[in-house]
Scaffold this active site. Structure first.
Site, short mmCIF file in Angstrom:
data_model
loop_
_atom_site.label_atom_id
_atom_site.label_comp_id
_atom_site.label_asym_id
_atom_site.label_seq_id
_atom_site.Cartn_x
_atom_site.Cartn_y
_atom_site.Cartn_z
CG ASP A 35 -2.03 1.00 1.16
OD1 ASP A 35 -2.30 1.51 0.05
OD2 ASP A 35 -2.66 1.27 2.19
NE ARG A 38 -1.58 6.46 1.21
CZ ARG A 38 -1.79 5.61 2.20
NH1 ARG A 38 -1.67 6.02 3.45
NH2 ARG A 38 -2.12 4.36 1.95
CD1 TRP A 39 7.47 6.71 -2.44
CD2 TRP A 39 7.09 7.12 -4.62
NE1 TRP A 39 8.69 6.85 -3.06
CE2 TRP A 39 8.48 7.09 -4.39
CE3 TRP A 39 6.60 7.34 -5.91
CZ2 TRP A 39 9.40 7.30 -5.43
CZ3 TRP A 39 7.53 7.56 -6.93
CH2 TRP A 39 8.90 7.54 -6.68
CG HIS A 75 0.48 2.07 -9.74
ND1 HIS A 75 0.12 1.71 -8.46
CD2 HIS A 75 -0.57 2.76 -10.25
CE1 HIS A 75 -1.09 2.16 -8.20
NE2 HIS A 75 -1.53 2.81 -9.27
CB SER A 83 -8.23 -5.78 -4.24
OG SER A 83 -8.84 -4.55 -4.57
CD GLU A 91 -12.76 -5.48 -2.82
OE1 GLU A 91 -13.56 -6.29 -2.33
OE2 GLU A 91 -11.55 -5.74 -2.98
NE ARG A 113 -7.07 1.42 -6.81
CZ ARG A 113 -5.84 1.34 -6.34
NH1 ARG A 113 -4.80 1.47 -7.14
NH2 ARG A 113 -5.64 1.14 -5.04
CG LEU A 127 10.08 -17.02 -2.56
CD1 LEU A 127 9.67 -17.09 -1.09
CD2 LEU A 127 10.60 -15.62 -2.91
CG LEU A 156 -6.47 -8.23 7.76
CD1 LEU A 156 -7.12 -9.51 8.26
CD2 LEU A 156 -5.02 -8.49 7.38
#
Length: 246
Positions: free
Chosen positions: A21, A25-26, A38, A66, A68, A72, A132, A196
């Site tokens: 997240d 804002r960055w 992004h 997400s 949601e 956007r 991984l 969350l």
């Protein structure tokens, strides 16, 4: 012997999940478009995957887009899908070389055909890697996932393949996207937000939650290490009690 045990480095959590997240804002703080945030966030993904591999983490799940997020602005969604295409084309060879296995979970029916083909190719190429497992939550929502599992159970009951009395936690878990993945030991959210946001709600029942102020594009290996250090300071009881507690 006890001193030796105390000096031994703590084992890393098996599964770390991250809610990435703060990209917007960055960018805003620097007078840049959200797309720039992004793009910078992709660099943080690269750093974090490498850090997780170096630290011996077995599974790293990142919340990249997400269910949601489809709401956007169309231009931003298009830019995000473009970044996803770029990542799948440019990074997979390096992931494969590093022994990283890629898994994508979420509602892929909403993704473009070419993106789904790239995902299939990437998952196929890296399927046998062991260093991984990188799980990318894409077009993902936890409530949607749980509803999907409930629907599958209902269909099996209706078809006579499943006794309703046999439906338990294990039955639900087996029908989630993460059926073959251990629940996260640690969930980290960046940017100072403390929720969350519909991420791994079923799987996080006993996860340790760590919230950090760092915006995702600035997230480094040291931030990950600090979150793991906080994880090791927690006492995980899974609903039980420890000796001497009441």
């Amino acid at each position: 012997m006890r001193d030796a045990e105390q000096s031994r480095p703590a084992e890393p959590p098996v599964h770390v999940a991250i809610i990435m997240d703060g990209n917007g804002r960055w960018a805003k703080a620097r007078g840049l478009p959200r797309t720039a945030g992004h793009k910078k966030g992709v660099e943080a993904v690269r750093r974090t995957v490498e850090a997780a591999r170096e630290l011996g983490i077995g599974y790293l799940t990142i919340f990249s887009f997400s269910s949601e997020n489809w709401r956007r602005p169309e231009e931003e969604v298009s830019d995000l899908m473009g970044l996803l295409r770029f990542y799948l084309r440019s990074e997979i060879a390096e992931l494969h070389k590093a022994g990283v296995r890629l898994r994508v979970m979420g509602d892929r029916t909403r993704l473009a055909d070419d993106i789904n083909r790239l995902i299939d190719q990437a998952e196929g190429l890296t399927a046998d890697n062991k260093a991984l497992t990188l799980v990318v939550a894409l077009s993902y929502g936890s409530r949607q996932e749980i509803a999907m599992a409930a629907r599958r159970l209902a269909e099996e009951v209706k078809a006579g393949r499943l006794d309703p009395a046999a439906i338990d936690e294990e039955a639900v878990t087996a029908r989630l996207y993460t059926a073959d993945i251990p629940d996260p030991d640690l969930i980290v959210r960046t940017s100072g937000e403390q929720r969350l946001s519909n991420f791994l709600l079923w799987q996080s029942a006993y996860s340790e939650l760590v919230f950090v102020d760092t915006l995702w594009p600035d997230f480094t290996k040291r931030d990950l290490e600090a979150a793991i250090e906080e994880f090791h300071r927690r006492e995980r009881r899974f609903g039980a009690t420890t000796a001497g507690s009441r």
